[in-house]
Scaffold this active site. Structure first.
Site, short mmCIF file in Angstrom:
data_model
loop_
_atom_site.label_atom_id
_atom_site.label_comp_id
_atom_site.label_asym_id
_atom_site.label_seq_id
_atom_site.Cartn_x
_atom_site.Cartn_y
_atom_site.Cartn_z
N GLY A 73 0.46 -1.50 0.19
CA GLY A 73 0.25 -0.10 0.39
C GLY A 73 0.68 1.36 0.06
N THR A 74 1.88 1.38 1.01
CA THR A 74 2.81 2.43 0.88
C THR A 74 3.48 2.96 -0.82
OG1 THR A 74 3.46 1.80 2.81
CG2 THR A 74 5.01 2.88 1.82
N ASN A 152 -8.38 4.08 9.07
CA ASN A 152 -7.51 3.37 9.89
C ASN A 152 -7.90 2.85 11.36
OD1 ASN A 152 -5.52 5.51 8.75
ND2 ASN A 152 -4.89 3.66 10.32
N SER A 200 -3.89 -2.67 -0.12
CA SER A 200 -2.93 -4.02 0.38
C SER A 200 -3.73 -5.14 -0.10
CB SER A 200 -1.98 -2.97 1.57
OG SER A 200 -1.48 -3.45 2.29
N GLY A 201 -2.69 -6.05 -0.08
CA GLY A 201 -2.96 -6.87 0.41
C GLY A 201 -3.04 -8.06 1.43
N HIS A 202 -2.10 -7.48 2.07
CA HIS A 202 -2.01 -7.69 3.71
C HIS A 202 -2.97 -7.41 4.82
CE1 HIS A 202 -0.10 -5.01 6.53
NE2 HIS A 202 0.27 -4.51 5.27
N THR A 238 9.63 -7.05 -12.39
CA THR A 238 9.92 -8.64 -12.20
C THR A 238 8.82 -9.24 -11.27
OG1 THR A 238 11.75 -9.38 -13.19
CG2 THR A 238 10.69 -10.89 -12.61
N CYS A 326 4.68 4.34 19.61
CA CYS A 326 5.82 4.04 20.33
C CYS A 326 7.48 4.49 19.67
CB CYS A 326 5.54 2.82 20.88
SG CYS A 326 6.53 2.90 22.77
N1 PLP Z 1 -2.54 3.43 4.03
C1 PLP Z 1 -3.23 2.54 4.97
C2 PLP Z 1 -4.43 3.45 5.82
C3 PLP Z 1 -3.03 1.88 5.75
O1 PLP Z 1 -4.19 1.04 6.84
C4 PLP Z 1 -1.82 1.30 6.17
C5 PLP Z 1 -1.39 -0.26 6.59
O2 PLP Z 1 -2.00 -0.07 7.76
C6 PLP Z 1 -1.02 1.62 4.81
C7 PLP Z 1 -1.54 2.60 4.00
C8 PLP Z 1 -0.19 0.48 4.47
O3 PLP Z 1 0.12 -0.20 3.38
P1 PLP Z 1 1.46 -1.25 2.94
O4 PLP Z 1 1.43 -1.80 4.91
O5 PLP Z 1 0.62 -2.01 2.56
O6 PLP Z 1 2.31 -0.83 3.31
#
Ligand code: PLP
Length: 393
Positions: A73-74, A152, A200-202, A238, A326
Site C-alpha cells: 500500500g505504501t 485505519n 494493500s494485500g495484507h 519482475t 511508540c
Molecule cells: N494506508 C492505510 C490507510 C493503511 O492502513 C496502511 C497500513 O496500515 C497503509 C496505507 C500502508 O500499507 P502497507 O502496509 O501495505 O504498506
C-alpha cells in the site's frame, strides 16, 4: 475460562486465507517461471497474472488494464502522488487531510518541504472533513487531492463520491487510499470517479508485500519505478507472481464475503462496542457512528494508558491496537484522534479493535470478559482515574 487466541487487529494485518495460500503454492514450486521469458514456463505465470488482474478489477468494478501490481500500500500511495505530480510539473498544490496514514501524510509533508504547497484539511470531532473547506481550497494550481476512503484508526468513511465530483469539476486529480476500505466496503469505480486508488494485500487476507495501484484510463501518470516494461511501463520490476495470484484470490474471496462483512462482522463489532460502553467505566467511541467501516471500533477508556491495556489483553491472548505509536522511546498520541480534538485524557487510553470474517461471537464474549476488569484495574492504579472511580461509587 481458558486463554483463547483472539485476533482483533485486522486493520494492522490479516491472516492469509487458506484458499489464498493454496492458490499461491504452485507458483513457488513447479510454476516458477518469469512471465517475460520465451519458454514454456512463462505462459502459466502470465496467464495467472491476467486472471489475478481480472479478480482485482472485479472487486473494484474497474477494467483489468487499469490495475497495476505494486509491492504494498505504501508503494501504491507513493507512486500515485509522485506519479501524478511529475506528470503535471506546472501544478504545485496538493490537498490532503490531517488524518491520512503516514504513507500519504509523510509523502505530502516531504513534498511540502520540496517546492509544493500542501493543504491538510481538518476534520471535525466525528473525524469528518468539511466539503466546503475542500471546495474553498481547490484552485487552478491544484494538481492532486489525496484522501483516504476509510480511516485505519477510527474506521470513519469519507464521502468519496462527492469529493470526486468536486475535485474533478475543478480540473484536479483524485487519489484515494482505499487500503482499509477494500474488501470491507463495496467500491464501484464506475460511479465513484477517482483517478487513482491504492490497495494493500495484507489487509484483505493476502500476504504482506503485495499491493495494487488502480490508475483510471487516460490519467496523467509518470512511473515511480523505472526499468523493464512490466505492468505496461507503469511499474517496472519482475512480477511477484505467487503474491499477485494470492491477491487476486483474496479479492475474489472478499467479493464473496462482502455481505457477511456488512452484516455478521458488523453485528459482532456493534455488540463489542455496546457491551464495553455499558460495562467498562467511562468509555466512549471515537468517530462518526453512521459512517464507519463495519469491522472497526476505536474506544477510549478515560485516564488509562492504551499500552497498559494492550499488554494486559495480550497476556490473555487478545491482539488489538492502541491509539499511540511508540516512536523512539516516547509515546506519540495518535495524530488522527488529536486532529479530531479527542481530549488528552482519552487519546492515551484509546484501543482499536478491528475484526474480520474469522472472528466469532465467542471472541466478543471473551474480549468483553477480559477488557472490563482490565479497565477497572488500571483505573484503580491511575492517580486521576482512582479519584473518579471512588467518586462514582
Ligand atoms: N494506508 C492505510 C490507510 C493503511 O492502513 C496502511 C497500513 O496500515 C497503509 C496505507 C500502508 O500499507 P502497507 O502496509 O501495505 O504498506
Amino acid at each position: 475460562m481458558t486463554i483463547r487466541a483472539v485476533y482483533a487487529d485486522n486493520n494492522a494485518t490479516t491472516r492469509v486465507a487458506a484458499e489464498v495460500l493454496e492458490a499461491m503454492l504452485p507458483f513457488f514450486k513447479e510454476q516458477f517461471g518469469n512471465p517475460s521469458s520465451m519458454h514454456y514456463l512463462a505462459k502459466p505465470a502470465e496467464q495467472a497474472i491476467t486472471k489475478a488482474r481480472e479478480q482485482v478489477a472485479c472487486l473494484l468494478y474497474a477494467d483489468p488494464s487499469e490495475i497495476v501490481f505494486t509491492s504494498c500500500g505504501t508503494e501504491s500511495d507513493n507512486a500515485a502522488i509522485r506519479g501524478v505530480l511529475s506528470a503535471l510539473p506546472h501544478k504545485k498544490h496538493i490537498i490532503t487531510t490531517r488524518v491520512e496514514h503516514p504513507a500519504v501524510r509523510n509523502v505530502c509533508q516531504y513534498l511540502g518541504k520540496n517546492g509544493y504547497r500542501v493543504t491538510e484539511l481538518s476534520v471535525d470531532k466525528m473525524g469528518q472533513i468539511d466539503l466546503d473547506e475542500l471546495r474553498e481550497t481547490l484552485d487552478d494550481d491544484t494538481a492532486l487531492v489525496s484522501i483516504m476512503w476509510a480511516n485505519n484508526e477510527t474506521g470513519v468513511i469519507f464521502p468519496v463520491r462527492e469529493i470526486a465530483d468536486m475535485v474533478k469539476s475543478r480540473g484536479a486529480l483524485l487519489h484515494c487510499d482505499a487500503v482499509q476500505a477494500a474488501g470491507k466496503l463495496p467500491i464501484d469505480l464506475r460511479v465513484v470517479n477517482v483517478d487513482l486508488l491504492s490497495i494493500s494485500g495484507h489487509k484483505l487476507h493476502a500476504p504482506k508485500g503485495i499491493g495494487v495501484l488502480y490508475i483510471r484510463k487516460g490519467t496523467y501518470f509518470s512511473p515511480l519505478m523505472i526499468g523493464g516494461h512490466q505492468e505496461k511501463g507503469r511499474r517496472a520490476g519482475t512480477e511477484n507472481v505467487p503474491y499477485i495470484v494470492g491477491l487476486g484470490k483474496a479479492c475474489e474471496l472478499a467479493f464473496e464475503h462482502m455481505e457477511e462483512e456488512q452484516t455478521r462482522v458488523k453485528a459482532l463489532r456493534d455488540r463489542l462496542e455496546k457491551e464495553l460502553l455499558e460495562k467498562a467505566l467511562d468509555a466512549s467511541v471515537n468517530g462518526d457512528p453512521a459512517n464507519r467501516l463495519p469491522n472497526t471500533t476505536s474506544i477510549s477508556f478515560k485516564y488509562i494508558e492504551g499500552e497498559a491495556i494492550l499488554l494486559m489483553l495480550s497476556a490473555e491472548g487478545i491482539a488489538a491496537s492502541s491509539g499511540s505509536a511508540c516512536t523512539s522511546g516516547s509515546l506519540e498520541p495518535s495524530h488522527v484522534l488529536r486532529a479530531m480534538g479527542v481530549p488528552f485524557t482519552r487519546v492515551h487510553g484509546s484501543i482499536r479493535f478491528s475484526l474480520s470474517r474469522y472472528n466469532s461471537d465467542e471472541d466478543i464474549t471473551y474480549i468483553v470478559e477480559k477488557m472490563v476488569p482490565t479497565a477497572r484495574r488500571l483505573r484503580e492504579i491511575s492517580p486521576f482515574g482512582r479519584d473518579e472511580l471512588y467518586a462514582a461509587k
